[in-house]
Design a protein around this motif. Structure first.
Motif, short mmCIF file in Angstrom:
data_model
loop_
_atom_site.label_atom_id
_atom_site.label_comp_id
_atom_site.label_asym_id
_atom_site.label_seq_id
_atom_site.Cartn_x
_atom_site.Cartn_y
_atom_site.Cartn_z
N ASN A 124 -21.10 -36.55 16.04
CA ASN A 124 -20.82 -35.19 15.56
C ASN A 124 -21.80 -34.85 14.44
OD1 ASN A 124 -17.99 -34.86 16.99
ND2 ASN A 124 -17.90 -36.80 15.88
N PRO A 125 -23.09 -34.78 14.75
CA PRO A 125 -24.10 -34.63 13.70
C PRO A 125 -24.01 -33.33 12.91
CG PRO A 125 -25.08 -34.34 15.87
CD PRO A 125 -23.69 -34.86 16.09
N GLY A 126 -23.34 -32.33 13.45
CA GLY A 126 -23.25 -31.06 12.74
C GLY A 126 -21.94 -30.86 12.01
N ALA A 127 -21.09 -31.87 11.99
CA ALA A 127 -19.75 -31.71 11.41
C ALA A 127 -19.68 -32.22 9.98
CB ALA A 127 -18.72 -32.46 12.27
N TYR A 128 -18.89 -31.57 9.16
CA TYR A 128 -18.51 -32.10 7.87
C TYR A 128 -17.45 -33.17 8.10
CZ TYR A 128 -20.79 -28.07 5.72
OH TYR A 128 -21.70 -27.13 5.32
N ILE A 129 -17.50 -34.25 7.34
CA ILE A 129 -16.54 -35.34 7.48
C ILE A 129 -15.69 -35.41 6.22
CG2 ILE A 129 -16.23 -37.81 7.83
CD1 ILE A 129 -18.92 -37.83 9.29
N LEU A 130 -14.38 -35.29 6.40
CA LEU A 130 -13.44 -35.35 5.28
C LEU A 130 -12.69 -36.67 5.35
CD1 LEU A 130 -11.91 -31.76 5.43
CD2 LEU A 130 -14.06 -32.51 4.39
N CYS A 131 -12.82 -37.48 4.32
CA CYS A 131 -12.12 -38.76 4.26
C CYS A 131 -10.85 -38.57 3.44
CB CYS A 131 -13.02 -39.82 3.63
SG CYS A 131 -14.53 -40.12 4.59
N VAL A 132 -9.72 -38.59 4.11
CA VAL A 132 -8.44 -38.23 3.51
C VAL A 132 -7.58 -39.47 3.38
CG1 VAL A 132 -6.36 -36.84 3.82
CG2 VAL A 132 -8.58 -35.95 4.55
N TYR A 133 -6.94 -39.63 2.24
CA TYR A 133 -6.11 -40.82 2.04
C TYR A 133 -5.10 -40.56 0.94
CZ TYR A 133 -4.80 -45.72 1.29
OH TYR A 133 -4.10 -46.88 1.17
N GLY A 134 -3.90 -41.14 1.08
CA GLY A 134 -2.94 -41.08 -0.01
C GLY A 134 -1.60 -40.49 0.34
N ILE A 135 -1.32 -40.21 1.61
CA ILE A 135 -0.03 -39.60 1.96
C ILE A 135 1.12 -40.58 1.73
CG2 ILE A 135 1.36 -38.73 3.88
CD1 ILE A 135 -1.06 -37.30 4.91
N MET A 136 0.92 -41.86 2.07
CA MET A 136 2.00 -42.85 1.92
C MET A 136 1.70 -43.91 0.87
SD MET A 136 3.28 -43.40 5.87
CE MET A 136 4.62 -44.47 5.34
N THR A 137 0.46 -44.24 0.65
CA THR A 137 0.07 -45.21 -0.37
C THR A 137 -1.34 -44.88 -0.84
OG1 THR A 137 -0.27 -47.57 -0.83
CG2 THR A 137 -0.82 -46.80 1.38
N ASP A 138 -1.70 -45.29 -2.03
CA ASP A 138 -3.03 -44.95 -2.53
C ASP A 138 -3.80 -46.15 -3.08
OD1 ASP A 138 -1.63 -45.43 -4.84
OD2 ASP A 138 -1.86 -43.43 -5.68
N ARG A 139 -3.32 -47.37 -2.78
CA ARG A 139 -3.97 -48.56 -3.33
C ARG A 139 -5.43 -48.68 -2.88
NH1 ARG A 139 -0.88 -54.23 -3.02
NH2 ARG A 139 -0.57 -53.53 -0.88
N LEU A 140 -5.76 -48.27 -1.67
CA LEU A 140 -7.13 -48.39 -1.16
C LEU A 140 -8.00 -47.18 -1.48
CD1 LEU A 140 -6.71 -50.08 2.36
CD2 LEU A 140 -7.83 -51.03 0.34
#
Length: 331
Positions: free
Chosen positions: A274-290
């Motif tokens: 997907n060379p033309g796409a923005y990539i959103l790295c989402v994390y933290g809904i259930m845990t945020d240790r990583l």
């Protein structure tokens, strides 16, 4: 009054719309991923959707929307059909979505409409300004959203991907969408309670597959058939993975570093398709240790000179905290 019936098989080139990553088995559409589906328009008083055989330990669930009103239906065993009736004989828009996981293909054999002037109609052109792709685990699948007891185990009866943050986001933004998600899957390990690394449950290994099923298409296993990424070119790809990895990584630095390194590789894999796409790295809904290691993965990727696209990290507030702070139940 004269009544008539008409049948439509969803074959390639017919007047209908596909959602997600559906594909064809013996000329009929197969739905493997949750929230994959079909949409059509017709004039009818009632209609029947005829599904193919679905033999599994649990039924698969679909939602059938008629002019936005939803009906839930379980598909299990042989000779499956959903009958919906009581409509005025006027034009209606119908959407059929698979809303639960499973390792069996759900096929839609044909659709039969009934009425005084039953007729399949052209679908109005769809001009969605956004295309979104969501890659995730049980959070994206809507695992247990219809179950009030968090101690209960997996059941397709309580899973509903149309109640997940991913589908609700797409609906809120009036966006077209595609979703690739597996409950229990991760970047370097699936969910584990034994400290054993679960290498068979990794989303990067499945991302390029057409679907996930024990079934075959033209004699070739579905899991060996590769998805044609030209069929859906998203503007944004949302990656929400790490909750299951955290069950393996815990506070062990070496494992957390491995997670960051493999996450960076997965970002590159997603970008290559997907060379033309923005990539959103989402994390933290259930845990945020990583969360710091999600950030590190993005930095590792940028160090490779791949910084032309925006990679946005969203440290989402955990569900219970969000509910306490806002009074709003987060899906």
């Amino acid at each position: 009054m004269n009544f008539c019936t008409k049948d439509m098989q969803i074959t390639k080139g017919e007047n209908f719309r596909l959602y997600g990553r559906p594909f064809y088995v013996d000329g009929i559409p197969a739905l493997s991923w949750s929230n994959s589906g079909i949409e059509f328009c017709a004039d009818f008083e009632r209609f029947t959707v005829y599904f193919g055989d679905y033999v599994s330990e649990m039924p698969v669930y679909v939602k059938i929307y008629v002019d936005g009103k939803e009906f839930k239906h379980a598909v299990s065993g042989k000779n499956n059909a959903a009958v919906l009736e009581g409509f005025k004989n006027t034009p209606h828009t119908v959407k059929i979505l698979r809303i639960s996981e499973g390792d069996v293909l759900l096929t839609v054999r044909f659709i039969r409409i009934f009425g005084s002037h039953a007729e399949f109609l052209p679908l109005p052109k769809e001009n969605k300004r956004l295309k979104l792709e969501f890659l995730g685990d049980s959070i994206t699948c809507g695992y247990g959203v219809d179950d009030n007891d968090p101690e209960h185990h997996f059941s397709t009866a309580t899973e509903d991907e149309t109640a997940s943050y991913a589908y609700l986001t797409a609906q809120s933004l009036d966006a077209d969408y595609s979703m690739v998600s597996y409950s229990g899957y991760g970047i370097i390990s699936g969910y584990t309670e034994t400290d054993e690394k679960r290498l068979t449950e990794l989303v990067p290994d499945k991302y390029e597959d057409t679907g996930y099923s024990r079934g075959k298409v033209d004699g070739v296993a579905v899991t060996l058939q590769k998805w044609d990424f030209d069929r859906f070119c998203p503007d944004f790809v949302v990656i929400n993975l790490g909750t299951n990895d955290d069950s393996y990584c815990k506070d062990i630095a070496q494992r957390q570093e491995e997670y960051a390194a493999c996450y960076a590789q997965f970002i590159q894999q997603v970008h290559s398709h997907n060379p033309g796409a923005y990539i959103l790295c989402v994390y933290g809904i259930m845990t945020d240790r990583l969360y710091p290691y999600v950030q590190k993965a993005v930095e590792l990727y940028r160090q490779q000179g791949m910084s032309a696209l925006l990679h946005c990290i969203l440290n989402l507030i955990p569900m219970k905290q969000a509910t306490a702070q806002t009074g709003i139940q987060v899906s």
